[in-house]
Write a protein that holds these residues in place. Sequence first.
Motif, PDB file in Angstrom:
ATOM      1  N   GLN A  64       0.839  -1.196   0.000  1.00 49.20           N
ATOM      2  CA  GLN A  64       0.000   0.000   0.000  1.00 49.20           C
ATOM      3  C   GLN A  64       0.878   1.252   0.000  1.00 49.20           C
ATOM      4  N   ASN A  65       0.284   2.382  -0.292  1.00 52.29           N
ATOM      5  CA  ASN A  65       1.024   3.640  -0.450  1.00 52.29           C
ATOM      6  C   ASN A  65       2.009   3.923   0.670  1.00 52.29           C
ATOM      7  N   GLU A  66       1.560   3.789   1.918  1.00 54.13           N
ATOM      8  CA  GLU A  66       2.432   4.156   3.036  1.00 54.13           C
ATOM      9  C   GLU A  66       3.598   3.190   3.208  1.00 54.13           C
ATOM     10  N   ASN A  67       3.521   2.010   2.593  1.00 57.41           N
ATOM     11  CA  ASN A  67       4.589   1.031   2.739  1.00 57.41           C
ATOM     12  C   ASN A  67       5.537   0.963   1.546  1.00 57.41           C
ATOM     13  N   LYS A  68       5.289   1.742   0.499  1.00 51.92           N
ATOM     14  CA  LYS A  68       6.121   1.639  -0.706  1.00 51.92           C
ATOM     15  C   LYS A  68       7.569   2.042  -0.440  1.00 51.92           C
ATOM     16  N   MET A  69       7.780   3.087   0.326  1.00 50.64           N
ATOM     17  CA  MET A  69       9.150   3.496   0.659  1.00 50.64           C
ATOM     18  C   MET A  69       9.836   2.414   1.497  1.00 50.64           C
ATOM     19  N   ARG A  70       9.109   1.867   2.448  1.00 53.33           N
ATOM     20  CA  ARG A  70       9.674   0.815   3.299  1.00 53.33           C
ATOM     21  C   ARG A  70      10.014  -0.416   2.467  1.00 53.33           C
ATOM     22  N   HIS A  71       9.125  -0.789   1.554  1.00 57.62           N
ATOM     23  CA  HIS A  71       9.383  -1.953   0.712  1.00 57.62           C
ATOM     24  C   HIS A  71      10.614  -1.718  -0.173  1.00 57.62           C
ATOM     25  N   GLY A  72      10.727  -0.533  -0.749  1.00 59.77           N
ATOM     26  CA  GLY A  72      11.894  -0.203  -1.553  1.00 59.77           C
ATOM     27  C   GLY A  72      13.175  -0.285  -0.747  1.00 59.77           C
ATOM     28  N   LYS A  73      13.119   0.208   0.473  1.00 59.51           N
ATOM     29  CA  LYS A  73      14.279   0.152   1.367  1.00 59.51           C
ATOM     30  C   LYS A  73      14.631  -1.303   1.705  1.00 59.51           C
ATOM     31  N   ASP A  74      13.608  -2.123   1.964  1.00 55.92           N
ATOM     32  CA  ASP A  74      13.843  -3.544   2.251  1.00 55.92           C
ATOM     33  C   ASP A  74      14.541  -4.240   1.085  1.00 55.92           C
ATOM     34  N   VAL A  75      14.122  -3.936  -0.139  1.00 57.27           N
ATOM     35  CA  VAL A  75      14.725  -4.549  -1.322  1.00 57.27           C
ATOM     36  C   VAL A  75      16.190  -4.126  -1.443  1.00 57.27           C
ATOM     37  N   LEU A  76      16.474  -2.857  -1.202  1.00 60.77           N
ATOM     38  CA  LEU A  76      17.868  -2.395  -1.264  1.00 60.77           C
ATOM     39  C   LEU A  76      18.722  -3.040  -0.176  1.00 60.77           C
ATOM     40  N   ILE A  77      18.160  -3.223   1.014  1.00 56.15           N
ATOM     41  CA  ILE A  77      18.889  -3.894   2.097  1.00 56.15           C
ATOM     42  C   ILE A  77      19.176  -5.337   1.706  1.00 56.15           C
ATOM     43  N   GLU A  78      18.156  -6.032   1.162  1.00 55.10           N
ATOM     44  CA  GLU A  78      18.376  -7.423   0.745  1.00 55.10           C
ATOM     45  C   GLU A  78      19.437  -7.519  -0.349  1.00 55.10           C
ATOM     46  N   ALA A  79      19.404  -6.619  -1.310  1.00 53.26           N
ATOM     47  CA  ALA A  79      20.404  -6.627  -2.381  1.00 53.26           C
ATOM     48  C   ALA A  79      21.803  -6.358  -1.827  1.00 53.26           C
ATOM     49  N   THR A  80      21.894  -5.447  -0.878  1.00 55.20           N
ATOM     50  CA  THR A  80      23.183  -5.146  -0.252  1.00 55.20           C
ATOM     51  C   THR A  80      23.697  -6.350   0.519  1.00 55.20           C
ATOM     52  N   LEU A  81      22.802  -7.031   1.241  1.00 58.33           N
ATOM     53  CA  LEU A  81      23.207  -8.239   1.960  1.00 58.33           C
ATOM     54  C   LEU A  81      23.623  -9.349   0.993  1.00 58.33           C
ATOM     55  N   LEU A  82      22.920  -9.494  -0.117  1.00 60.70           N
ATOM     56  CA  LEU A  82      23.332 -10.467  -1.142  1.00 60.70           C
ATOM     57  C   LEU A  82      24.740 -10.174  -1.637  1.00 60.70           C
ATOM     58  N   SER A  83      25.074  -8.891  -1.768  1.00 65.09           N
ATOM     59  CA  SER A  83      26.398  -8.515  -2.286  1.00 65.09           C
ATOM     60  C   SER A  83      27.530  -8.934  -1.355  1.00 65.09           C
ATOM     61  N   LYS A  84      27.216  -9.219  -0.114  1.00 67.78           N
ATOM     62  CA  LYS A  84      28.218  -9.640   0.873  1.00 67.78           C
ATOM     63  C   LYS A  84      28.477 -11.143   0.816  1.00 67.78           C
ATOM     64  N   CYS A  85      27.668 -11.876   0.057  1.00 65.20           N
ATOM     65  CA  CYS A  85      27.827 -13.327  -0.072  1.00 65.20           C
ATOM     66  C   CYS A  85      28.962 -13.647  -1.037  1.00 65.20           C
ATOM     67  N   ASP A  86      29.404 -14.904  -1.012  1.00 63.49           N
ATOM     68  CA  ASP A  86      30.447 -15.353  -1.929  1.00 63.49           C
ATOM     69  C   ASP A  86      29.892 -15.698  -3.307  1.00 63.49           C
ATOM     70  N   ARG A  87      28.619 -16.133  -3.339  1.00 59.51           N
ATOM     71  CA  ARG A  87      27.984 -16.564  -4.582  1.00 59.51           C
ATOM     72  C   ARG A  87      26.486 -16.306  -4.456  1.00 59.51           C
ATOM     73  N   ILE A  88      25.846 -16.021  -5.602  1.00 52.79           N
ATOM     74  CA  ILE A  88      24.395 -15.837  -5.636  1.00 52.79           C
ATOM     75  C   ILE A  88      23.783 -16.830  -6.625  1.00 52.79           C
TER      76      ILE A  88
END
Length: 136
Positions: free
Chosen positions: A82-106
């Motif tokens: 929903q509208n009020e959660n779109k920024m939070r969801h976008g932030k969550d996706v960026l956090i997950e992508a950043t955490l993936l980047s710390k792995c050895d393999r994807i």
Amino acid sequence: SLGVHVRGTDYHASNSHDYLSTIVEECHRKIAENNYTNIFVAADNHEAIERIASTFSNVLFYKTDLRANKFASASPICHLVQNENKMRHGKDVLIEATLLSKCDRILCVNSNVPAYACYLNPLIKINLLKRLHGGG
């Protein structure tokens, strides 16, 4: 560590059990080959996390409740937010992508989330899994 990006809501016409089985098999293979001790899962649905976590005891994931319940949901997560959660969801996706980047393999399908992780860590190893239906 092994990073796994699961984008299930793209697969509403496919067999989620087969695709999740493929992911689990690939995780077993990569763990055996590389002795990974942790698996980080970034997913848009709870079913994928639950399936992988029930198979492996060393699964980590970023906690968010903004996920679809089922792997092959007909409604992508972006339509559930929903509208009020779109920024939070976008932030969550960026956090997950950043955490993936710390792995050895994807392990992943072609998606912007692992692409961003590769941008952050150009030396990361990546295994692209084929989509079962449509897409690339």
